[in-house]
Design a protein around this motif. Structure first.
Motif, PDB file in Angstrom:
ATOM      1  N   THR A 404       0.820  -1.207   0.000  1.00 17.43           N
ATOM      2  CA  THR A 404       0.000   0.000   0.000  1.00 17.43           C
ATOM      3  C   THR A 404       0.854   1.259   0.000  1.00 17.43           C
ATOM      4  N   ASP A 412      -1.487   1.828  -9.676  1.00 20.26           N
ATOM      5  CA  ASP A 412      -2.583   1.978 -10.629  1.00 20.26           C
ATOM      6  C   ASP A 412      -2.215   1.386 -11.986  1.00 20.26           C
ATOM      7  N   VAL A 415      -2.239  -2.517 -11.684  1.00 20.64           N
ATOM      8  CA  VAL A 415      -3.608  -3.029 -11.588  1.00 20.64           C
ATOM      9  C   VAL A 415      -4.292  -2.977 -12.954  1.00 20.64           C
ATOM     10  N   ASN A 464      -5.189  -6.831  -2.141  1.00 14.23           N
ATOM     11  CA  ASN A 464      -5.494  -5.457  -1.728  1.00 14.23           C
ATOM     12  C   ASN A 464      -6.496  -4.787  -2.667  1.00 14.23           C
ATOM     13  N   LYS A 465      -6.563  -5.273  -3.899  1.00 15.67           N
ATOM     14  CA  LYS A 465      -7.543  -4.739  -4.865  1.00 15.67           C
ATOM     15  C   LYS A 465      -8.696  -5.725  -5.013  1.00 15.67           C
ATOM     16  N   GLU A 467     -11.755  -5.398  -4.660  1.00 17.11           N
ATOM     17  CA  GLU A 467     -12.954  -4.922  -5.335  1.00 17.11           C
ATOM     18  C   GLU A 467     -12.860  -5.114  -6.851  1.00 17.11           C
ATOM     19  N   VAL A 468     -11.641  -5.380  -7.361  1.00 18.97           N
ATOM     20  CA  VAL A 468     -11.425  -5.573  -8.804  1.00 18.97           C
ATOM     21  C   VAL A 468     -11.181  -7.043  -9.146  1.00 18.97           C
ATOM     22  N   ARG A 495     -13.529   6.792  -3.125  1.00 20.19           N
ATOM     23  CA  ARG A 495     -12.797   6.506  -4.361  1.00 20.19           C
ATOM     24  C   ARG A 495     -13.749   6.345  -5.534  1.00 20.19           C
ATOM     25  N   PHE A 498     -13.724   1.770 -10.124  1.00 23.14           N
ATOM     26  CA  PHE A 498     -12.740   1.291 -11.101  1.00 23.14           C
ATOM     27  C   PHE A 498     -13.425   0.861 -12.395  1.00 23.14           C
TER      28      PHE A 498
END
Length: 518
Positions: A404, A412, A415, A464-465, A467-468, A495, A498
């Motif tokens: 992080t 970014d 990802v 950590n991502k 949500e994606v 945020r 995405f």
């Protein structure tokens, strides 16, 4: 699937004490009466005799059956539900009847190696798809005699009643604190977990007649447990290396009880002489030190060990690889407790955490002089080439090493790069999946170096991502299709979405449904 009669009665024995495993609205079961049927007469008996008879060889059994009285303890309803159970060894039948319209009666019979279930006329699916699979599983399971029973040191009915009262009294106000502090952690987990721990401690103190003059919660974090216990009339204090946002929102008496102070084990002193209980609620590096500090201060203690650390502060080194790492560490903490002169008491709490085994130090099994205690501690430190001044605790400004802290532009870009790979892997723009090794091979050495330097690697970045991306079993990684949240939003959306920005089909959710800004 064919069963033996002994297996059937094993399953019934587990069912009698575990009805809550079949109904999420039930917290637990309390047996209130046991009567034995012998020569067509009922006579008073015990749970122990019932358990013994259920385990006996059916061909050698002389007992005809048992009549049971029990209470079901609901999680939310104010009143307990009374029930009667009939164990009929002659007809190979177990019948359950309830003095309530909320739960239907049912029975289960053993006939020619099969289970025949009846009752529950309004909900027959419960018999077929809940009770039957569970009973079959219990009938064939290997019984672990050494497994710690949940809430074995307290009165379960008293605990459940108190827990319901604490939830009703405190939960809504604590949720408001969370909103005002804009905490990023899950409020429901923390609030209900600490309310359950508070209910357990209060019940334990009452049951063992060991109520504290004052307690100290070492590594108290957000201070929630201290606040609830203070509000229930128990004097106590919380120590932590740094202040949390929630601290400023508590009433004045709780604010004054929360101390921003490092608990460095070798020179820590309590600020208040009346403290006679120490609490370690998932206290990380301090976990193995709770028994030592309790021994030094001649106090009782309650400990829920969490992340495994040695007394030195180093990561715990496994002693026994034949059991889980958590069990191995728990055994280590129990050994430290014994070495500090305590009789080890252990219990399993019912909390929303995988780390719910507790160690309690109440009675001294032997007198340990201060010199003997310190000799043991120093010997433990020397095992790992550490000295008295080298106990490693986290700093006030905690270093975050989980990917992080890499520059946001680097994160970014990585990802998006992985996301585009998954999009291109299938014609369906939501079902793309790739093995982890294929994703890693597509990244440059500089990409991997940036991630590796932050102590986690590609898997940590993907987690950590969450949500994606989602992990789809084995080594596969896929795109996580957005779904509406199952509970109301308790934190502010900060945020941008995405998928709204980068998916060719945009986000499938409306602005009001999505957890991110559209």
């Amino acid at each position: 699937m064919s069963l033996e009669e002994s297996q059937f009665w094993q399953g019934v024995g587990i069912l009698i004490k575990n009805y809550h495993a079949l109904n999420k609205k039930i917290f637990g079961v309390v047996i209130t009466a046991v009567e034995k049927l012998q020569d067509s007469h009922l006579c008073e008996s015990s749970e122990e005799e019932l358990t013994r008879c259920l385990k006996e060889d059916p061909n050698k059994r002389t007992c005809e059956g048992f009549k049971l009285g029990f209470k079901l303890l609901p999680k939310k309803l104010p009143d307990n539900i009374l029930g009667t159970g009939t164990v009929d060894f002659v007809n190979r039948n177990y019948k359950c009847e309830f003095a309530s319209n909320i739960i239907e009666d049912f029975h289960v019979r053993f006939v020619d190696g099969q289970l025949l279930l009846g009752g529950c006329e309004k909900n027959p699916n419960w018999l077929e798809f809940v009770l039957k699979p569970k009973l079959l599983n219990w009938s064939q399971s290997k019984q672990e005699e050494s497994k710690v029973k949940s809430l074995s040191l307290v009165n379960e009915e008293q605990y459940n009643d108190l827990y319901k009262k604490l939830k009703e009294k405190h939960s809504q106000r604590l949720l408001q604190y969370w909103k005002r502090a804009q905490e990023s952690t899950d409020p429901l987990k923390f609030i209900y977990e600490d309310l359950a721990i508070a209910a357990y401690l209060i019940t334990l103190w009452s049951h063992t007649q060991s109520e504290p003059q004052a307690f100290a919660d070492l590594g108290c974090g957000n201070g929630l447990l201290v606040h609830v216990l203070n509000a229930e009339g128990y004097k106590g204090y919380g120590y932590d290396i740094r202040k949390r946002k929630l601290w400023s929102l508590y009433p004045e008496d709780t604010k004054n009880s929360l101390l921003e102070k490092t608990v460095e084990p070798n020179n820590f002193r309590l600020d208040f002489p009346e403290i006679d209980w120490l609490i370690g609620n998932h206290s990380d590096e301090l976990s193995p030190w709770l028994p030592v500090l309790a021994g030094r201060f001649n106090s009782n203690f309650f400990l829920l060990p969490c992340c495994p650390f040695e007394l030195s502060g180093a990561k715990f080194q496994r002693r026994n690889t034949s059991i889980s790492a958590y069990q191995d560490f728990f055994h280590y903490v129990k050994k430290v407790t014994q070495e500090c002169g305590f009789e080890v008491l252990e219990d399993r709490l019912k909390i929303p955490s995988t780390k719910r085994l507790a160690v309690i130090g109440l009675k001294k099994s032997k007198t340990r002089s201060s010199q003997e205690l310190e000799c043991y501690v120093q010997e433990e430190l020397r095992k790992y080439n550490t000295g008295e001044s080298e106990v490693k605790l986290r700093g006030k400004e905690e270093l975050v090493r989980n990917c992080t802290q890499i520059q946001r532009t680097i994160i970014d870009a990585l990802v998006l790069k992985i996301f585009q790979q998954l999009l291109a892997s299938k014609d369906d723009l939501w079902s793309g999946r790739l093995p982890m090794k294929d994703i890693a091979q597509s990244l440059t050495k500089d990409d991997l170096k940036n991630i590796k330097s932050e102590c986690g690697g590609i898997k940590t970045l993907l987690r950590n991502k969450h949500e994606v991306f989602e992990f789809c079993g084995g080594d596969l990684v896929g795109i996580r299709r957005p779904k509406p949240p199952t509970a109301p939003q308790l934190t502010k959306r900060k945020r941008e979405c995405f998928f709204k920005l980068h998916h060719p089909l945009s986000c499938p959710l409306s602005d009001s449904e999505c957890s991110f800004i559209h």
